[in-house]
Enzyme design. Structure first.
Site, PDB file in Angstrom:
ATOM      1  N   TYR A 150      28.627  59.744  26.340  1.00 19.15           N
ATOM      2  CA  TYR A 150      29.157  60.603  25.272  1.00 19.15           C
ATOM      3  C   TYR A 150      30.674  60.601  25.391  1.00 19.15           C
ATOM      4  O   TYR A 150      31.219  60.845  26.470  1.00 19.15           O
ATOM      5  CB  TYR A 150      28.632  62.044  25.384  1.00 19.15           C
ATOM      6  N   LYS A 185      38.743  69.195  28.416  1.00 16.77           N
ATOM      7  CA  LYS A 185      37.892  70.333  28.798  1.00 16.77           C
ATOM      8  C   LYS A 185      38.557  71.295  29.799  1.00 16.77           C
ATOM      9  O   LYS A 185      39.249  72.187  29.367  1.00 16.77           O
ATOM     10  CB  LYS A 185      36.548  69.820  29.297  1.00 16.77           C
TER      11      LYS A 185
END
Ligand SMILES: *Cc1c(COP(=O)(O)O)cnc(C)c1O
Length: 430
Positions: free
Chosen positions: A150, A280
């Site tokens: 991903y 993130k």
């Protein structure tokens, strides 16, 4: 606590106007209304509290309302919230970039600050394609990756996501076609599968003339299935890409900043990629910011080309608020206590999830660093799972056949035990 009438009004407006991730409009399952968050706890508008086992999509590693991050944010807001990055620069971005160069694997020297993880992957791929274009190898435009990955939701990153998980059939004719090899054999400690190594090496060799880069998530494939692999496969990729003249990109947007027990997952293999994506946890989950780092050789190649610039420049590039909070978040990692926290959480998850192996329908239980996964033999019933988790005071967001946690590093042993217990109980009902 929000009054009942306000709560109902807000949720009604949400249903009418607000699009949520990976959902239809209007949403079929109403979201939970959060009022505040502090430490590892989310306080909902109805006054109840949930222990957060998700770190807000793996970002809030220090928990919510951390005094050092709050201070960095308000301190920077008092000086300037933003200035354009074209023609101007500022201390928060300079300090952050310098720190990232210092703490990432040796050899990564230049930093492009972007607004989100997907954009950092876009920039990484643009760097690789442009590098070959600039050095006279324009045919090298494809990317090789392994299945199960991903890399984000914008189009070029989508093209290197797992073809099924990334719904490539829906986007046939729109997505660039990339080269896929099978997913790496599962298991951090699993012995190296030589036939898999041969297959990957052969694929890189065969496609070398058209490959700009190999891009992978090192050690942990996150949103593509929460799978772990032996770091030796990364050394194999480094060797074959070097030998065949292909760039190597590590997407550490999920694994960076300690999550796997090493500060960066590349350290498990002791290799330096040519390009590295971070995101993130970069800002400790406070603000959106990501970074693409590259070697001097990649930067030189681009800058010696016929178009000697990297043609990318988001409006909010280098945002000072994000950069100041990111430096504070990375600063909190400097004393190394995250290492003992992550191994403490790892032990807590191993103990707490051990019972899940006995639950009917559970096919695998795996833990690495501060990541715990219970995999079922069927898709999770989301409504039943969410009800089961919240009734136990826990916030998790299962997906596909996975109930998993990536808790903040500041989670106490009791928090971790509560999350693990809720995962085992939920595996029974979901
Ligand atoms: C989340 C993630 C991305 C995308 O980041 P966004 O900030 O959501 O755009 C890319 N790669 C990996 C490995 C991720 O986990």
């Amino acid at each position: 606590m929000t009054p009942d009438s306000t709560r109902r009004e807000l949720l009604d407006l949400d249903t009418r106007h607000v699009w949520h991730p990976y959902g239809p409009m209007p949403a079929t399952v109403p979201p939970l209304l959060v009022e505040e968050a502090s430490g590892v706890r989310l306080r909902l508008a109805d006054g109840s509290e949930l222990v957060d086992g998700m770190s807000s999509w793996w970002a809030a590693i220090h928990g919510y309302r951390h005094p050092a991050l709050d201070a960095a944010l308000t301190g920077q807001a008092a000086r300037m919230s933003h200035v354009m990055f074209g023609g101007l620069t500022h201390e928060p971005a300079i300090r952050l970039a310098t720190t990232l160069v210092d703490i990432t694997p040796e050899g990564l020297e230049h930093v492009f600050l972007c607004d989100s993880g997907s954009v950092s992957v876009e920039v990484a791929l643009k760097m690789c394609l442009q590098y070959w274009r600039s050095t006279g190898r324009e045919s090298k435009r494809k990317v090789l990756t392994w299945r199960g990955g991903y890399h984000g939701d914008t189009f070029h990153p989508m093209s290197v996501c797992d073809p099924e998980g990334g719904m490539h059939s829906l986007w046939r004719g729109v997505l660039p076609e990339q080269v896929f090899v099978p997913a790496p054999p599962a298991g951090y400690d699993a012995p190296v599968d030589q036939s898999y190594v041969d297959e990957v090496v052969r694929a890189v060799e065969e496609h070398a003339d058209e490959l700009a880069a190999v891009v992978v998530e090192p050690v942990v494939q996150g949103a593509g299935g929460m799978r772990f692999h032996n770091p030796e496969y990364l050394r194999v990729l480094r060797e074959v890409t070097d030998r065949c003249g292909v760039l190597l990109v590590f997407d550490e947007i999920a694994t960076g900043f300690g999550r796997t027990g090493a500060l960066f997952a590349a350290e498990h293999a002791g290799v330096t990629p040519d390009v590295l994506c971070l995101g993130k946890a970069l800002t400790g989950g406070y603000l959106t910011m990501a970074a693409t780092l590259c070697t001097a050789s990649v930067a030189d190649g681009i800058s010696r080309g016929e178009v000697p610039v990297l043609a990318h420049g988001p409006t909010f590039m280098g945002n000072p608020l994000s950069a100041a909070v990111a430096s504070a978040s990375v600063g909190l990692l400097a004393d190394g206590t995250w290492r003992s926290d992550v191994s403490r959480i790892e032990r807590g998850l191993r103990d707490g999830l051990a019972g899940a192996t006995q639950v009917p329908g559970v096919v695998d239980v795996r833990v690495l660093g501060a990541i715990g996964v219970v995999q079922l033999d069927h898709p999770v019933d989301m409504a039943a799972a969410t009800a089961s988790l919240t009734s136990r005071g826990v916030w998790l967001r299962p997906f596909r056949d996975l109930i998993y946690t990536m808790p903040p590093y500041v989670s106490s042993d009791a928090d971790v035990a509560l999350v693990a217990e809720a995962m085992v109980a939920t595996a029974r009902v979901a």
